[in-house]
Design a protein around this motif. Structure first.
Motif, PDB file in Angstrom:
ATOM      1  N   TRP A 171     -19.972 -47.941   5.124  1.00  0.00           N
ATOM      2  CA  TRP A 171     -19.394 -49.351   4.901  1.00  0.00           C
ATOM      3  C   TRP A 171     -17.892 -49.319   4.334  1.00  0.00           C
ATOM      4  O   TRP A 171     -17.241 -50.172   4.467  1.00  0.00           O
ATOM      5  N   ALA A 172     -17.634 -48.022   3.962  1.00  0.00           N
ATOM      6  CA  ALA A 172     -16.179 -47.775   3.704  1.00  0.00           C
ATOM      7  C   ALA A 172     -15.345 -47.284   4.574  1.00  0.00           C
ATOM      8  O   ALA A 172     -13.969 -46.924   4.350  1.00  0.00           O
ATOM      9  N   ARG A 222     -15.670 -51.698   7.613  1.00  0.00           N
ATOM     10  CA  ARG A 222     -15.590 -52.064   6.296  1.00  0.00           C
ATOM     11  C   ARG A 222     -15.051 -53.578   6.618  1.00  0.00           C
ATOM     12  O   ARG A 222     -14.973 -54.349   5.679  1.00  0.00           O
TER      13      ARG A 222
END
Ligand code: CA
Length: 515
Positions: A48-49, A54
């Motif tokens: 998710w980063a 993201r």
């Protein structure tokens, strides 16, 4: 479809004598593996980063080491907003297995020996029943937690499988296994390095190994058909219910040291990165063990993926990674990780890999727990096996083609919280109190709590998630009448559709316009 499948199985049986016994003997329908650790929050996945992920979410990813999930995400349809509607172990599992909300699954409360009200319906056609009916070999491995514990210890007839009152753990006898012909499971038990399981024949195993790694090895043994435990001519459906990162997460008794070492020297500011996390809470230091458990689950999951590759099964196997609910982890001034309408409690991982069929992407589908069963059957091409009258909806067409017009996207997901009903003279709970109902939409979260006696509004939570993704400001209902009206209208419609007690008992009619 069933006829074609049995023809194929028949043809393969005829060929068996000439060597058609390979597990990769291309069944008509794909294999399915559903892996769901417990209390695994959606943010606890490192991808998710990354760019490409993201920008699809409004939360900051946890600083976790999840190399296998990161790679898997690039190969999968990744849901950013899958919801656990009744975010608690047993109620979610009941919905997962039956395709029904807790008012119909048989499981409105967490199962223990004080609560005969909560036990998976024996008469329901469950997900294992449906896959078995379609000609699958079905395996259940790990935590189940949907049965009312009774004194049915197979090794000590007349006794419970655990001490203490109430009894939480349970043994599931063959007549309650709902289509799963291979069994290696338990009810609920939280000593992660000393787990136990009852096998297909009711024999108990105490492997003294961290449970996710043990369950991965058991899954691989099943895939390899060690001990001739499955019919290699059939496609398989496997559910793997891992317990970590479930609590406790407080010592090296709970996770693997090599995983803990990744986090042990990091300051809490580097780990609890969200603005809603309170690093002063006593629970804060446990984040290191929680993240270590996440990393260990990632490794166990990776072992299963590697085995699929080695056995040539990856291409024809749908693999799902999900969880039963999230974990608030020091946010919202609570140490209760779940059972609340907060995003971190309701939002769960949901990744589906189906090579060469599903185009990898992120999708914001508001998938609800009861949707999982029909959607998995739909993904496997088994629409005809989806029982009539389920609460859940088959969203497989949206996975096959994100722009599909064949199924409408949901515009909200229900939130449900149930509590014990009145205790009866024998101390048992045979009813439940529907204490709160709510709705999660793309932009808002609303939850309404009622008083047990008066059934009047006791408390509300309203968050403008689109503007306040960390849910820092609870908005007063009276200051947002149009928003409340819209959310309550959607909620009333959904509560009527599922025949929820709030609809049948007409709770808060001044707020909720039930159709
Ligand atoms: Ca749980």
């Amino acid at each position: 479809m069933k006829n074609k499948l049995s023809l194929l199985i028949g043809a393969c049986s005829a060929l068996a004598a000439t060597g058609c016994t390979s597990p990769a003997a291309a069944p008509e329908h794909p294999n399915v593996i559903y892996v769901f650790p417990d209390q695994f929050r959606n943010a606890a996945m490192g991808f998710w980063a990354e760019d490409g992920f993201r920008e699809h979410v409004d939360f900051q990813a946890d600083p976790v080491h999840t190399p296998r999930l990161n790679r898997f995400a690039h190969e999968s349809v990744v849901l950013s907003s899958a919801q656990s509607n009744c975010p608690l172990s047993s109620p979610h599992r009941g919905s997962l297995l039956t395709g029904m909300y807790p008012n119909r699954s048989g499981v409105p409360l967490n199962c223990n020996s004080d609560r005969p009200v909560s036990s998976l319906r024996e008469d329901a056609v469950c997900i294992g029943d449906a896959f078995a009916q379609a000609g699958y070999d079905c395996a259940y491995i790990g935590k189940l937690h949907v049965d009312y514990p009774t004194p049915n210890d197979p090794e000590h007839p007349g006794h419970y499988v655990a001490e203490g009152q109430p009894v939480w753990d349970a043994y599931t006898p063959p007549e309650r296994r709902h289509g799963f012909n291979y069994w290696y499971s338990y009810g609920t038990f939280d000593v992660h390095k000393n787990p136990h399981y009852w096998d297909t024949d009711g024999h108990r195993h105490d492997p003294k190994e961290w449970s996710p790694l043990h369950e991965a090895q058991r899954t691989i043994a099943y895939l390899k058909n060690e001990g001739n435990v499955r019919d290699p001519r059939k496609p398989f459906f496997i559910m793997v219910g891992m317990n970590p990162p479930h609590s406790p997460y407080r010592s090296l008794d709970d996770c693997m040291e090599e995983d803990y070492n990744l986090y042990k020297d990091q300051p809490l500011e580097a780990l609890l990165v969200r603005p809603n996390a309170d690093r002063e809470r006593e629970k804060a230091a446990s984040v290191r063990y929680y993240f270590a458990s996440v990393t260990g689950v990632d490794r166990a999951f990776g072992q299963i993926l590697d085995a699929l590759d080695e056995l040539g099964l990856a291409k024809n196997t749908i693999v799902v990674f999900a969880s039963d609910h999230g974990e608030t982890m020091c946010s919202q001034a609570t140490d209760d990780p779940k059972n609340s309408p907060y995003t971190e409690s309701m939002n769960v991982p949901f990744l589906v890999r189906y090579p060469e069929v599903l185009r990898p992407r992120v999708d914001d589908l508001l998938l609800s727990s009861p949707d999982i069963m029909p959607t998995l059957l739909g993904l496997a091409g088994l629409d005809a096996e989806i029982p009539q009258g389920l609460h859940g909806i088959n969203y497989a067409p949206l996975f096959f083609d994100g722009k599909s017009q064949r199924v409408e996207r949901p515009d909200g997901a229900l939130y449900l919280q149930n509590m014990n009903g009145e205790k009866e003279a024998d101390g048992k709970i045979r009813t439940y109190f529907p204490g709160a109902r709510g709705i999660k939409t793309r932009d808002y979260t609303l939850a309404l709590y009622i008083d047990r006696k008066t059934r009047r509004l006791k408390k509300s939570l309203l968050f403008h998630d689109a503007a306040d993704p960390y849910q820092l400001e609870n908005l007063p209902l009276e200051e947002h009448p149009e928003t409340v009206k819209d959310l309550c209208a959607r909620m009333g419609r959904l509560l009527k559709e599922i025949d929820d007690p709030w609809y049948t008992e007409n709770i808060l009619p001044e707020l909720i316009p039930y159709p």
